[in-house]
Enzyme design. Structure first.
Site, PDB file in Angstrom:
ATOM      1  CD  GLU A 492      -9.470  43.472  47.233  1.00  0.00           C
ATOM      2  OE1 GLU A 492      -9.181  44.542  46.924  1.00  0.00           O
ATOM      3  OE2 GLU A 492     -10.219  43.036  46.411  1.00  0.00           O
ATOM      4  CD  GLU A 495      -3.841  43.735  50.918  1.00  0.00           C
ATOM      5  OE1 GLU A 495      -2.998  44.755  50.924  1.00  0.00           O
ATOM      6  OE2 GLU A 495      -4.552  43.238  49.860  1.00  0.00           O
ATOM      7  CB  CYS A 513      -9.924  44.044  40.792  1.00  0.00           C
ATOM      8  SG  CYS A 513     -11.331  44.969  41.458  1.00  0.00           S
ATOM      9  CB  SER A 533      -5.914  45.413  47.858  1.00  0.00           C
ATOM     10  OG  SER A 533      -5.663  44.149  47.650  1.00  0.00           O
ATOM     11  CE  LYS A 572      -8.840  43.757  34.376  1.00  0.00           C
ATOM     12  NZ  LYS A 572      -8.036  43.820  35.540  1.00  0.00           N
ATOM     13  CD  GLU A 575      -4.258  44.217  35.489  1.00  0.00           C
ATOM     14  OE1 GLU A 575      -4.281  43.125  35.802  1.00  0.00           O
ATOM     15  OE2 GLU A 575      -5.487  44.805  35.328  1.00  0.00           O
ATOM     16  CD  GLU A 580       3.988  46.098  38.007  1.00  0.00           C
ATOM     17  OE1 GLU A 580       3.008  46.222  38.156  1.00  0.00           O
ATOM     18  OE2 GLU A 580       4.827  46.517  37.355  1.00  0.00           O
ATOM     19  CB  CYS A 728     -16.240  44.951  34.586  1.00  0.00           C
ATOM     20  SG  CYS A 728     -14.997  45.001  35.700  1.00  0.00           S
TER      21      CYS A 728
END
Length: 814
Positions: A492, A495, A513, A533, A572, A575, A580, A728
């Site tokens: 990240e 990037e 994230c 990102s 999550k 996710e 993908e 989190c």
């Protein structure tokens, strides 16, 4: 085809719909208008200077008697059209004068205004103009159909094979507009093709086959994955027609082959609507059917717009135009009838003034109405803190709740009505299977919250006991998600540096994230997707490393590895289920291999430990396994709001200057704490870098709206967003606390993670020797081709989920 069209003309004739034809100086268009007027099934409207139109008609001896002509220069509604068009294009900077110029010079745009204002019932154009110009006018003036974001096309294929399709008739798409459709676009195309089948082909039971070169998993590849994801999206939309896929054409059409290749499918062998995976296959197929099989192709027919607009082939004949006008009339009748239906909407969800609507298929949370006390805590959290409830309309979504899986509703529920969906039984089955290697990874915020469930003070660091408990439960390896956080930072931060130097138009860069924030962006603010990102979350980076690099080093078959993430986060669960998230499978050319197999939350782990009668507080501390067990302080503070930002800056300094970060970046106080929006500025190589850390989606929504209102995005370089308040450490899967204790518990967890950071010898992600080894021996460098393949991802525009009412505000009628 003549019988089909003649029947269609008879059906539409009694309605006498007005169809506007803007290319009125074309001989073919005037001849078509003459035919329509003579046959009497519609009322054509021509656009242009009457004298010019009459001159062309006279030259070709075309009878214009009774045909309406509208001259934009003298039309009394022109001012209102200009105001309307300028307002629609205001975000693009269009002025009233520019709108007038477009409408005065381009009759297709003017004609679209007639349709938008219900002065005409539909528009037919494209005999002279390009398809892209027709579509552009329709989208800019009329807009897409509610609930769809894709304009596509379809053909009605009429064959002499009554045993196939709907008495030999098929609707196929897309064959002429969308070149390489995304999964969302494929789903949109399927919905639009069904509408075409119902309104034009009069199909009572459309059955949609999403075609591929694979049938139900027989093949693999990116195109197959796209079709599978489209099928999943259709399931999520709760559509009112039968569909299935992916399947090959023979399985879709031939019952005998369907029984062999797709047993149990209600579509295979009976399909009458065929959705092609891309334009190449669709275009080739319809032309082969037309010229080799003798089928008649009626189209291309535009679909996916809010009102009827039809495109023509520039080689069309007057007869072709006449036929398309008949189809446009059919669309107008169907769509206007749909609009007039005034059926009172009643949601299947009850007591929504006191509860959150939770779909039965929700992958992260579940609701038991028998246990609900109607205390309103879940609803208030969802509406006020997360800005979800109240920001969409169930009527508009087709009674499908919009959820980003944050789990805050389950965190506030003290009565067990809203809980997480457990995968524990599946994990236990894997543990009991001697062939499987079960590998746990634990997120940073779990180690400072799990102790709450065992009577320890808030913020107690129980890392060693947590690892020991996972081994006692049957884990073969336990890795640290903090390692994945260090890996995320390497990608990240690299990037971000690349964008700062080469792609400033993609600044600010948003963190990615937090899966709830990503979903929130995809649904409510898809225009920000290019700014996200592409780096995956720590969990979604570490898992493919386990199934590639680790599997290679340990000589383990990746198909035998079962990866389980332990997280503070219910989202999550959603996710890891994204289609993908099989980068390891693509690496091994076995797409069925998922990166992360299962997810359990902090609360679920605590219950599992208790159910297994493990004396947690008496456990001897255990350490993480090597290879993915070492981490930096930067990886540790990922669990706090502002932690990703601070960790990224520590590594960004090194990547930019070649020198370690100084104390300013090792204790970046401006982005620490529970405040919802924290802004800061720092100097790096004489450049001022402005950053923001946000937690709570309501805070994110307010910030985005303010930035869009002020057009002040460009002053920021980096923006961190965490869906849950505090980050989190306050995730939806963390231990529940009574409301008066919620803030003290969060503060204790935050301080514990910063305390762990301060004790680390390695403070920045780039210093982690295990990270350095991984790049040296396997990945090469950040942003390498292999890194891009395994550690980066893409996002999907899901704005269509909101339906027609996509700008709902609490307390505002819609």
């Amino acid at each position: 085809m003549s019988r089909f069209i003649n029947n269609l003309k008879r059906r539409v004739a009694k309605e006498q719909k007005k169809i506007v034809l803007p290319e009125s100086e074309s001989r073919r268009v005037l001849q078509a208008a003459e035919r329509v007027q003579a046959e009497g099934f519609a009322r054509p409207i021509l656009i242009g200077r009457p004298q010019s139109i009459v001159e062309v008609a006279s030259e070709y001896q075309i009878d214009m008697d009774g045909i309406e002509i509208i001259d934009p220069e003298t039309y009394p509604m022109m001012d209102k059209f200009c105001e309307y068009y300028a307002k629609r294009r205001a975000k693009k900077g269009m002025t009233l004068e520019e709108a007038r110029k477009v409408l005065s010079e381009n009759y297709i745009f003017f004609a679209a205004c007639l349709v938008a204002f219900d002065i005409a019932d539909g528009m037919v154009a494209g005999a002279v103009a390009t398809s892209s110009e027709v579509i552009r006018a329709a989208l800019q003036v009329i807009g897409p159909h509610p609930g769809l974001s894709t304009v596509s096309s379809s053909f009605i294929m009429i064959t002499d094979k009554p045993q196939f399709g709907d008495d030999g008739i098929f609707v196929v798409g897309d064959c002429s507009v969308v070149i390489e459709p995304t999964p969302q676009q494929l789903a949109d195309i399927a919905v639009s093709c069904v509408e075409r089948a119902r309104r034009t082909a009069q199909m009572l039971d459309p059955k949609v086959a999403l075609l591929s070169y694979s049938t139900m998993g027989s093949g693999a590849g990116e195109e197959v994955d796209r079709v599978r994801e489209a099928v999943r999206l259709l399931r999520d939309r709760n559509v009112d027609f039968e569909f299935d896929g992916e399947m090959q054409a023979d399985a879709a059409l031939v019952p005998r082959i369907a029984r062999q290749k797709a047993p149990g499918s209600t579509v295979a062998g009976q399909a009458n609507v065929l959705v092609f995976p891309n334009l190449v296959s669709g275009n080739i197929c319809y032309k082969v059917l037309e010229h080799l099989a003798g089928a008649t192709a009626l189209g291309p027919l535009l679909q996916g717009l809010a009102k009827p607009v039809m495109d023509l082939s520039r080689g069309c004949t007057p007869e072709d135009i006449t036929d398309v006008i008949a189809i446009c009339c059919s669309d107008a009748i169907y769509m206007q009838a749909e609009k007039k239906r005034d059926i009172a909407f009643t949601s299947r969800f009850e007591k929504l003034d006191r509860r959150v609507a939770v779909e039965n298929r929700n992958i992260s949370i579940q609701f038991d109405p028998e246990k609900c006390k109607n205390c309103t805590l879940c609803r208030r959290r969802c509406a006020d803190v997360m800005s979800m409830t109240g920001y969409y309309s169930l009527e508009s979504t087709g009674d499908v709740p919009i959820c980003v899986h944050c789990g805050q509703c389950s965190l506030t529920c003290m009565f067990g009505a809203t809980t997480t969906v457990s995968q524990r039984d599946a994990i236990q089955k894997a543990i009991d299977d001697p062939k499987k290697i079960v590998i746990f990874q634990t997120a940073p915020a779990v180690r400072v919250a799990l102790g709450d469930e065992f009577g320890l003070p808030f913020g107690s660091v129980v890392q060693g006991k947590m690892i020991a408990a996972l081994r006692a439960l049957g884990g073969d390896y336990v890795f640290d998600t903090n390692f994945g956080a260090d890996l995320t930072i390497m990608e990240e931060a690299s990037e971000l540096l690349y964008r700062m130097h080469n792609k400033k138009e993609l600044l600010p860069q948003f963190t990615s994230c937090c899966p709830s924030w990503v979903e929130f962006t995809e649904i409510f603010f898809p225009e920000l997707i290019p700014h996200l990102s592409t780096a995956k979350s720590p969990i979604s980076m570490l898992s493919p490393m386990i199934k590639t690099y680790f599997a290679k080093r340990m000589k383990i078959d990746p198909a035998d590895i079962v990866t389980v993430c332990v997280t503070p986060c219910t989202s999550k669960k959603a996710e890891i289920a994204r289609p993908e998230r099989n980068a390891a499978g693509r690496y091994w050319k076995k797409p069925e291999i998922r990166d992360t197999d299962y997810c359990i939350t902090t609360r679920e782990l605590a219950k599992w430990i208790k159910d297994a009668q493990i004396d947690f507080n008496s456990l001897k501390d255990s350490d993480y396994d090597p290879i993915f067990g070492q981490s930096s302080g930067g990886g540790t503070i990922f669990g706090n709001s502002g932690g990703v930002m601070e960790a990224a800056l520590r590594t960004l300094v090194y990547l930019q200057t070649g020198k370690p970060a100084d104390e300013e970046f090792l204790h970046f106080e401006e982005v620490r704490g529970l405040e919802g929006v924290k802004e800061a500025a720092l100097t790096l190589d004489n450049d001022i870098i402005r950053v923001v850390a946000i937690s709570g989606l309501a805070n994110a929504r307010r910030f985005i709206n303010l930035m869009e209102e002020k057009h002040s995005w460009k002053k920021y370089a980096f923006i961190e967003v965490m869906a849950c308040p505090g980050g989190c450490i306050g995730g939806g899967g963390q231990p529940r606390t009574k409301l008066p204790q919620e803030i003290p518990a969060k503060r204790a967890r935050i301080e514990s993670l910063y305390g762990l950071d301060a004790l680390k010898q390695i403070r920045a992600s780039w210093e982690n020797p295990e990270i350095q080894t991984l790049y040296t021996k396997f990945l090469g460098e950040p942003l390498s081709d292999l890194s891009e393949s395994l550690l980066h991802t893409q996002y999907i525009n899901k704005h269509y989920m909101l339906g027609k009412e996509d700008k709902v505000q609490p307390g505002v009628s819609h």
